[in-house]
Write a protein that holds these residues in place. Structure first.
Motif, PDB file in Angstrom:
ATOM      1  N   UNK A 282      -4.895  -1.207  -6.923  1.00 55.91           N
ATOM      2  CA  UNK A 282      -5.244  -2.683  -6.551  1.00 55.91           C
ATOM      3  C   UNK A 282      -5.451  -2.820  -5.097  1.00 55.91           C
ATOM      4  N   UNK A 283      -4.429  -2.044  -4.183  1.00 57.10           N
ATOM      5  CA  UNK A 283      -4.452  -1.934  -2.773  1.00 57.10           C
ATOM      6  C   UNK A 283      -5.985  -1.624  -2.130  1.00 57.10           C
ATOM      7  N   UNK A 284      -6.276  -0.255  -3.002  1.00 59.66           N
ATOM      8  CA  UNK A 284      -7.558   0.351  -2.438  1.00 59.66           C
ATOM      9  C   UNK A 284      -8.941  -0.718  -2.961  1.00 59.66           C
ATOM     10  N   UNK A 285      -8.673  -1.349  -4.008  1.00 63.17           N
ATOM     11  CA  UNK A 285      -9.765  -2.458  -4.152  1.00 63.17           C
ATOM     12  C   UNK A 285      -9.786  -3.446  -3.008  1.00 63.17           C
ATOM     13  N   UNK A 286      -8.692  -3.898  -2.519  1.00 62.04           N
ATOM     14  CA  UNK A 286      -8.684  -4.791  -1.536  1.00 62.04           C
ATOM     15  C   UNK A 286      -9.160  -4.497  -0.272  1.00 62.04           C
ATOM     16  N   UNK A 287      -8.822  -2.930   0.009  1.00 61.20           N
ATOM     17  CA  UNK A 287      -9.427  -2.476   1.367  1.00 61.20           C
ATOM     18  C   UNK A 287     -10.932  -2.292   1.099  1.00 61.20           C
ATOM     19  N   UNK A 288     -11.491  -1.825  -0.091  1.00 61.39           N
ATOM     20  CA  UNK A 288     -12.981  -1.681  -0.169  1.00 61.39           C
ATOM     21  C   UNK A 288     -13.599  -2.884   0.105  1.00 61.39           C
ATOM     22  N   UNK A 289     -12.899  -4.074  -0.566  1.00 63.95           N
ATOM     23  CA  UNK A 289     -13.706  -5.449  -0.262  1.00 63.95           C
ATOM     24  C   UNK A 289     -13.545  -5.694   1.079  1.00 63.95           C
ATOM     25  N   UNK A 290     -12.505  -5.531   1.734  1.00 61.11           N
ATOM     26  CA  UNK A 290     -12.572  -6.092   3.204  1.00 61.11           C
ATOM     27  C   UNK A 290     -13.549  -5.125   3.982  1.00 61.11           C
ATOM     28  N   UNK A 291     -13.521  -3.799   3.665  1.00 62.92           N
ATOM     29  CA  UNK A 291     -14.385  -2.779   4.523  1.00 62.92           C
ATOM     30  C   UNK A 291     -15.909  -2.896   4.004  1.00 62.92           C
TER      31      UNK A 291
ATOM     32  N   UNK B 271       1.023  -1.204   0.128  1.00 62.35           N
ATOM     33  CA  UNK B 271       0.023  -0.112  -0.010  1.00 62.35           C
ATOM     34  C   UNK B 271       0.798   1.168   0.158  1.00 62.35           C
ATOM     35  N   UNK B 272       1.572   1.364   1.214  1.00 58.13           N
ATOM     36  CA  UNK B 272       2.491   2.565   1.161  1.00 58.13           C
ATOM     37  C   UNK B 272       3.420   2.945  -0.001  1.00 58.13           C
ATOM     38  N   UNK B 273       4.105   1.575  -0.397  1.00 58.89           N
ATOM     39  CA  UNK B 273       5.271   1.987  -1.441  1.00 58.89           C
ATOM     40  C   UNK B 273       4.329   2.438  -2.772  1.00 58.89           C
ATOM     41  N   UNK B 274       2.943   2.395  -2.973  1.00 51.87           N
ATOM     42  CA  UNK B 274       2.609   2.868  -4.285  1.00 51.87           C
ATOM     43  C   UNK B 274       1.803   4.177  -3.780  1.00 51.87           C
ATOM     44  N   UNK B 275       0.989   4.250  -2.906  1.00 53.77           N
ATOM     45  CA  UNK B 275      -0.044   5.354  -2.684  1.00 53.77           C
ATOM     46  C   UNK B 275       0.799   6.341  -2.107  1.00 53.77           C
ATOM     47  N   UNK B 276       1.587   6.005  -1.029  1.00 54.59           N
ATOM     48  CA  UNK B 276       2.398   7.351  -0.705  1.00 54.59           C
ATOM     49  C   UNK B 276       3.532   7.763  -1.471  1.00 54.59           C
ATOM     50  N   UNK B 277       4.177   7.062  -2.132  1.00 54.63           N
ATOM     51  CA  UNK B 277       5.275   7.293  -3.136  1.00 54.63           C
ATOM     52  C   UNK B 277       4.720   8.017  -4.194  1.00 54.63           C
TER      53      UNK B 277
END
Ligand SMILES: N[C@@H](CCC(=O)N[C@@H](CS)C(=O)NCC(=O)O)C(=O)O
Length: 203
Positions: A136-145, A105-111
């Protein structure tokens, strides 16, 4: 802890803000010392003496011990609190998301945010993988949440603290949260529980 610990951090850094939020949430006295990352503050000799890895956040504990890595610091601060599940599996589930945050997550969104927002680079000059993997990271978070109120279950844990740090700033990295309603609702819940208010730029 009665003597304050010292947090060396940059107020624009989600990794540093995690530490500030956890200390404040748990009533742990803390003094904040600004380190200017874009200005090269983490590469100065005096800072490298403190953390040879040249990164913030760094915490100096009241007894002088020095600790780095945001998720290690917040785990140290929050051990025994409601932010860390006591049972092995829920605790491991929290850690699962904290490790995922640092690698996926951080290596893509924060970077991507840093390159666009701080370095002023044009989107077309960035590695396309940053946008692809960040999405991709946001999609996985959305599915989890969509299935649970918080990342590791039904209560706030350090997984939420770790992940909200850069997710709430994702728009500065060019990620539009409009299509992620469960994430947006969760950001509001986490900000409410931490008492930090909505994101309005570096604190
Ligand atoms: N994995 C580390 C990452 C720390 C990190 O990359 N910090 C950045 C600011 S967010 C930094 O200090 N960069 C300065 C540099 O690379 O010189 C953590 O979670 O603490």
């Amino acid at each position: 802890m009665t003597e304050p610990l010292t947090i060396y951090g940059d107020p624009g850094s989600g990794n540093c803000l995690k530490v500030k939020w956890v200390a404040a949430h748990l009533g742990i006295p803390a003094v904040w010392r600004d380190v200017d990352v874009p200005g090269g503050g983490t590469r100065r000799p005096e800072f490298l003496t403190l953390n040879p890895a040249g990164r913030v956040p760094v915490v100096v504990l009241p007894d002088g011990a020095v600790l780095s890595e945001s998720n290690a610091i917040i785990l140290y601060l929050a051990e025994g609190s409601a932010l860390v599940p006591a049972e092995p599996l829920p605790r491991a589930r929290m850690l699962q998301w904290m490790f995922w945050e640092q690698y996926s997550h951080e290596p893509y969104i924060a970077v991507r945010r840093y390159q666009l927002h701080y370095l002023g680079r044009a989107p077309e000059d960035l590695d396309p993988k940053l946008a692809e993997r960040g999405t991709d990271a946001l999609r996985l978070m959305e599915a989890t949440l969509a299935r649970s109120a918080f990342m590791a279950g039904e209560t706030l844990t350090l997984a939420d603290v770790a992940l909200v740090a850069y997710t709430r700033m994702a728009h500065e990295g060019g990620f539009d949260l409009a299509g992620f309603p469960a994430i947006r609702a969760w950001v509001g819940r986490v900000e409410g529980e931490l008492g930090i208010g909505p994101y309005a730029g570096p604190a």
